[in-house]
Motif scaffolding. Structure first.
Motif: not given
Length: 181
Positions: A170-181
């Motif tokens: 989902l697009p609203q997960k962009a910040a979450a994805i970045l946080a997990t990198l």
């Protein structure tokens, strides 16, 4: 190793069948117990092991418990300790990435993360949840009692894996994805 979530379930469901003998699928986080059973960790672990022709090792515990002492007691049990030890030896980790701004996340639907929790964690710079742990923008666990009560493999085990793959759509997960990198 696998965790839980809608996106992870869809990804595993779409995999072709393989015959990978001498392979084991390890459940990396406790089960949700509520919400969509298909997207819960034990079911995803079972489905993935079926797809691979592999055996499966479950982590028979809830994702979050009432106290850190309860977590410690659970993880001292031989079966759970052995599962976590296996998680330390992963070749591949497949994990769902949850966003704190997503009220329909699996962790929220299961009742482990209330809207008040989400707001409070966001005020503390929380952005994501991974294996049940709440992470900040830098991908570090928030210093909060909640993370001390999560029954899951330590996040450092994901970094040790040869391949660590986070799944979110989902697009609203962009910040979450970045946080997990």
């Amino acid at each position: 190793g696998v965790s839980w979530g809608r996106d992870l379930y869809d990804a595993v469901q779409s995999l072709p069948r393989l015959e990978l003998h001498n392979t084991q699928v390890v459940q990396l986080a406790g089960g949700l117990g509520e919400g969509n059973v298909a997207s819960d960790a034990p079911e995803i672990a079972r489905l993935f092991s079926d797809k691979l022709g592999a055996s499966v090792r479950y982590l028979y515990a809830p994702t979050v418990v009432q106290t850190s002492a309860t977590k410690t007691t659970l993880l001292e049990q031989a079966q759970l300790a052995q599962t976590v030890t296996l998680a330390s030896q992963l070749d591949i980790a497949l994990t769902g990435i949850g966003a704190l701004n997503d009220s329909s996340s699996s962790l929220s639907k299961a009742g482990y993360l209330t809207s008040q929790d989400q707001t409070a964690f966001q005020q503390l710079q929380g952005r994501a949840h991974l294996l049940g742990y709440i992470l900040n923008d830098a991908g570090d666990c928030l210093k909060h009692d909640y993370n001390n009560r999560v029954v899951a493999a330590p996040l450092k085990y994901l970094k040790r894996a040869r391949w660590s793959i986070g799944i979110a759509t989902l697009p609203q997960k962009a910040a979450a994805i970045l946080a997990t990198l």
